[in-house]
Design a protein around this motif. Structure first.
Motif, PDB file in Angstrom:
ATOM      1  N   MET B   1       0.742  -1.231  -0.054  1.00 52.70           N
ATOM      2  CA  MET B   1      -0.006   0.035   0.029  1.00 52.70           C
ATOM      3  C   MET B   1       0.933   1.329   0.062  1.00 52.70           C
ATOM      4  O   MET B   1       2.047   1.332   0.782  1.00 52.70           O
ATOM      5  N   PRO B   2       0.373   2.300  -0.612  1.00 47.49           N
ATOM      6  CA  PRO B   2       1.254   3.551  -0.495  1.00 47.49           C
ATOM      7  C   PRO B   2       1.241   4.129   0.938  1.00 47.49           C
ATOM      8  O   PRO B   2       0.511   3.660   1.827  1.00 47.49           O
ATOM      9  N   ARG B 102      10.972  -7.879   5.050  1.00 47.72           N
ATOM     10  CA  ARG B 102      10.242  -7.436   3.793  1.00 47.72           C
ATOM     11  C   ARG B 102      10.820  -5.881   3.499  1.00 47.72           C
ATOM     12  O   ARG B 102      11.355  -5.512   2.361  1.00 47.72           O
ATOM     13  N   LEU B 103      10.601  -4.897   4.473  1.00 43.18           N
ATOM     14  CA  LEU B 103      11.018  -3.758   4.280  1.00 43.18           C
ATOM     15  C   LEU B 103      12.535  -3.672   4.123  1.00 43.18           C
ATOM     16  O   LEU B 103      13.213  -2.837   3.234  1.00 43.18           O
ATOM     17  N   VAL B 104      13.404  -4.367   4.848  1.00 44.41           N
ATOM     18  CA  VAL B 104      14.878  -4.225   4.662  1.00 44.41           C
ATOM     19  C   VAL B 104      15.236  -4.751   3.492  1.00 44.41           C
ATOM     20  O   VAL B 104      16.198  -4.200   2.797  1.00 44.41           O
ATOM     21  N   ARG B 166      10.450   4.949   1.246  1.00 40.57           N
ATOM     22  CA  ARG B 166       9.186   4.853   0.766  1.00 40.57           C
ATOM     23  C   ARG B 166       8.934   4.050  -0.407  1.00 40.57           C
ATOM     24  O   ARG B 166       7.806   3.461  -0.271  1.00 40.57           O
ATOM     25  N   ARG B 167       9.862   3.634  -1.062  1.00 49.69           N
ATOM     26  CA  ARG B 167       9.806   2.674  -2.133  1.00 49.69           C
ATOM     27  C   ARG B 167       9.194   1.221  -1.462  1.00 49.69           C
ATOM     28  O   ARG B 167       8.354   0.518  -1.711  1.00 49.69           O
ATOM     29  N   ALA B 168      10.091   0.981  -0.239  1.00 49.73           N
ATOM     30  CA  ALA B 168       9.771  -0.388   0.414  1.00 49.73           C
ATOM     31  C   ALA B 168       8.293  -0.448   1.020  1.00 49.73           C
ATOM     32  O   ALA B 168       7.585  -1.216   1.085  1.00 49.73           O
ATOM     33  N   ALA B 169       7.865   0.791   1.498  1.00 50.24           N
ATOM     34  CA  ALA B 169       6.722   0.895   2.222  1.00 50.24           C
ATOM     35  C   ALA B 169       5.489   0.937   1.188  1.00 50.24           C
ATOM     36  O   ALA B 169       4.613   0.087   1.552  1.00 50.24           O
ATOM     37  N   ASP B 170       5.800   1.264   0.245  1.00 54.40           N
ATOM     38  CA  ASP B 170       4.848   1.204  -0.903  1.00 54.40           C
ATOM     39  C   ASP B 170       4.472  -0.289  -1.359  1.00 54.40           C
ATOM     40  O   ASP B 170       3.800  -0.599  -2.131  1.00 54.40           O
ATOM     41  N   ALA B 171       5.718  -0.896  -1.317  1.00 53.79           N
ATOM     42  CA  ALA B 171       5.654  -2.287  -2.010  1.00 53.79           C
ATOM     43  C   ALA B 171       5.102  -3.344  -1.076  1.00 53.79           C
ATOM     44  O   ALA B 171       4.822  -4.463  -1.530  1.00 53.79           O
ATOM     45  N   VAL B 172       4.971  -2.979   0.175  1.00 57.28           N
ATOM     46  CA  VAL B 172       4.376  -4.175   1.044  1.00 57.28           C
ATOM     47  C   VAL B 172       2.910  -3.807   0.979  1.00 57.28           C
ATOM     48  O   VAL B 172       2.351  -2.650   0.885  1.00 57.28           O
ATOM     49  N   ILE B 176       1.583   1.560   5.975  1.00 53.74           N
ATOM     50  CA  ILE B 176       2.732   1.964   6.798  1.00 53.74           C
ATOM     51  C   ILE B 176       2.577   3.602   7.014  1.00 53.74           C
ATOM     52  O   ILE B 176       2.473   4.328   6.131  1.00 53.74           O
ATOM     53  N   ALA B 177       2.712   3.871   8.405  1.00 52.52           N
ATOM     54  CA  ALA B 177       2.966   5.292   8.826  1.00 52.52           C
ATOM     55  C   ALA B 177       4.480   5.498   9.081  1.00 52.52           C
ATOM     56  O   ALA B 177       5.107   4.632   9.658  1.00 52.52           O
ATOM     57  N   LEU B 178       5.157   6.588   8.972  1.00 55.03           N
ATOM     58  CA  LEU B 178       6.354   7.029   9.078  1.00 55.03           C
ATOM     59  C   LEU B 178       6.553   8.306  10.051  1.00 55.03           C
ATOM     60  O   LEU B 178       5.945   9.413   9.763  1.00 55.03           O
ATOM     61  N   VAL B 179       7.434   8.155  11.062  1.00 51.87           N
ATOM     62  CA  VAL B 179       7.463   9.304  11.734  1.00 51.87           C
ATOM     63  C   VAL B 179       9.010   9.188  12.064  1.00 51.87           C
ATOM     64  O   VAL B 179       9.712   8.405  12.117  1.00 51.87           O
ATOM     65  N   GLY B 180       9.619  10.706  11.760  1.00 53.11           N
ATOM     66  CA  GLY B 180      11.093  10.885  12.127  1.00 53.11           C
ATOM     67  C   GLY B 180      11.002  11.942  13.432  1.00 53.11           C
ATOM     68  O   GLY B 180      10.267  12.423  13.646  1.00 53.11           O
TER      69      GLY B 180
END
Lengths: 123, 274
Positions: B1-2, B102-104, B166-172, B176-180
Motif C-alpha cells: 500500500m502507498p 520485507r522492508l529491509v 518510501r519505495r519499501a513501504a509502498d511495496a508491502v 505504513i506510517a512513518l515518523v521521524g
C-alpha cells in the motif's frame, strides 16, 4: 588514557542490567573486569567509580552517554548540569568531541525572555 | 500500500522527564499537537509505524557503527534509561519481524542498511511512542540514522535512505506510517542545555515544509554544529521523512522553544494526498 574505553564502559553500563547490578555491588571490581580496563588511566577509573560527572564531561564523554549515566546514579537534572559546569571550572574546557560548552544564559532566563510562566507540579 | 502517513516530532527526554517544570500552557499546546499526530496516524489506518530515530547509544557504539540500521524483531523493550528519570515505565512494544524483513530487503536494493533482531529503545523512540501509541498496540519498525558518532551519515545519503524507505513501504501490502524524530537545533546534555536557535529552526522548517531537496541538503556539519549545536545533527531524520514524502507539502502543527525540555518542540507532517 582512552576516551573510547571510558565511553565503551558507560555505553555498556547504560544498557546492561547485569552490569549495572555488578557495578552497584562493587564498582572497582566491575571496572577491573571490564574488557578494556587496561586502556583506562587511574583518573578515568576513579571518575567512572565516583562518579565524577564533571571530569568525565571534561574528558569529552558524549553528553548522551553521560546523561544516561547521571540518571542511573539518580543525579537530578539541575545538579547534573551544575556538575558539568564545575568540572569545566576545575579541569578546563572539554578536551575532545562535539559536546563542548558554547555559552548560554540558562533555562530560567531563556524561559522568561520567551514569556513562559513557571511550571507547576502535575502540569 | 502507498505510505499512509509521514510526519516528524521531537523526542527530548525532558518532554516527559521534566514535564512539570515547563509552562503548563505551552506544554499543553505541544501535547495537544502530539495528540493530533496520534489521531492522524490512527485515522490513516496504519498497520505499522516506522520510526526513524537518532538513537543515543542504546544499541550502537563506535565499535561497529552503522550509517543506517533497522530493527527486525517481534518486540522491543524500553526505555534503557531509569524509568523514574524519564517518567516512562518499562514497556514492551510490538514489532513485526516478517514485515521488517520485507522492508529491509527492499531498502537494501539501493542503500546498505544494517539490521538487528535485538533493539532496545531509548528516549529517542520511547518519548514519541509515549504520545503516539500509548497502549503499545501498533507494531513498530525502529530505524536509526547515525547522528551521534562522527563520521556521521551524510545528508544526501539520509535522503537516499528516505527514498528507499518510501519505495519499501509502498511495496508491502500493509499500511505504513512513518515518523521521524529528532532536533531541530539544540545543545542537549551539556551545560548549555535549553539553548535553541529559533530563527535557524524556523528557516529549516520552512525548507522542510516546501520539501525543497536542494535547500534541505544545503547544510554541512561544521555549520550545523556552530549554528544548531550537536543536536542539530539529528536533522537527518527529518530529511529522510522529506525524501519519503516525495515532494508532498508540509505543515508545522506546533513549534515553540521550551527551554526546560532542551529543544524547540516540533510537530509537523506532510500531506501525502496533495
Amino acid at each position: 588514557m582512552s576516551l573510547y574505553a571510558v565511553q565503551k564502559f558507560l555505553y555498556r553500563l547504560n544498557r546492561e542490567p547485569d552490569l549495572q547490578g555488578r557495578y552497584r555491588d562493587d564498582r572497582d571490581a566491575t571496572l577491573a573486569g571490564f574488557e578494556l580496563a587496561g586502556d583506562l588511566s587511574d583518573d578515568e577509573v576513579a571518575a567512572l567509580a565516583g562518579p565524577d560527572v564533571g571530569y568525565l564531561f571534561h574528558l569529552g564523554v558524549n553528553g548522551q552517554i553521560l546523561m544516561h549515566f547521571a540518571a542511573f546514579h539518580g543525579i537530578e537534572w539541575a545538579d547534573y548540569l551544575q556538575r558539568m559546569r564545575d568540572g569545566i571550572a576545575e579541569h578546563g574546557p572539554v578536551r575532545e568531541g562535539v559536546y563542548a560548552m558554547t555559552g548560554y544564559d540558562g533555562v530560567e532566563a531563556h524561559a522568561t525572555e520567551l514569556g513562559h510562566r513557571p511550571g507547576g507540579a502535575g502540569a | 500500500m502507498p505510505l499512509v502517513y509521514a510526519g516528524v516530532c521531537s523526542h527530548a527526554p525532558g518532554i516527559t522527564g521534566r514535564a512539570d517544570q515547563a509552562d503548563p500552557e505551552v506544554r499543553g499546546a505541544f501535547v495537544e499537537s502530539l495528540d493530533g499526530m496520534r489521531a492522524a496516524i490512527e485515522a490513516s489506518g496504519a498497520e505499522a509505524l516506522v520510526v526513524v530515530a537518532a538513537e543515543h547509544f542504546a544499541n550502537f557504539f563506535m565499535d561497529n557503527m552503522p550509517a543506517f540500521a533497522m530493527g527486525m524483531a517481534d518486540h522491543y523493550d524500553g526505555p534503557i534509561e531509569d524509568p523514574d528519570w524519564l517518567r516512562i515505565p518499562k514497556f514492551r512494544a510490538p514489532g513485526n519481524r516478517d514485515l521488517s524483513q520485507r522492508l529491509v530487503t527492499e531498502v537494501m536494493q539501493t542503500v546498505d542498511v544494517a539490521y538487528s533482531e535485538e533493539w532496545l529503545f531509548d528516549h529517542g523512540i520511547a518519548v514519541p511512542l509515549h504520545f503516539l501509541t500509548p497502549g503499545y498496540d501498533l507494531p513498530i519498525v525502529p530505524v536509526n540514522v547515525n547522528c551521534q558518532g562522527p563520521p556521521l551519515t551524510p545528508l544526501h545519503r539520509a535522503w537516499a535512505f528516505g527514498e528507499a524507505l518510501r519505495r519499501a513501504a509502498d511495496a508491502v501490502p500493509e499500511r505504513i506510517a512513518l515518523v521521524g524524530t529528532g532536533g531541530i537545533s539544540h545543545w542537549p546534555a551539556t551545560p548549555d542545555s535549553g539553548k535553541v536557535n529559533e530563527a535557524w529552526d524556523r528557516d529549516f522548517l520552512d525548507r522542510w515544509c516546501r520539501n525543497d531537496r536542494q535547500a534541505l541538503l544545503d547544510y554541512d556539519d561544521l555549520t550545523v554544529y556552530a549554528e544548531a549545536g550537536q543536536g542539530g545533527f539529528e536533522i537527518r531524520t527529518f530529511l529522510a521523512v522529506s525524501a519519503a514524502a516525495a515532494g508532498a507539502p508540509g505543515t508545522v502543527r506546533f513549534y515553540a522553544p521550551i527551554p526546560i525540555f532542551a529543544v524547540g518542540c516540533t510537530v509537523a507532517d506532510y500531506d501525502l494526498h496533495a
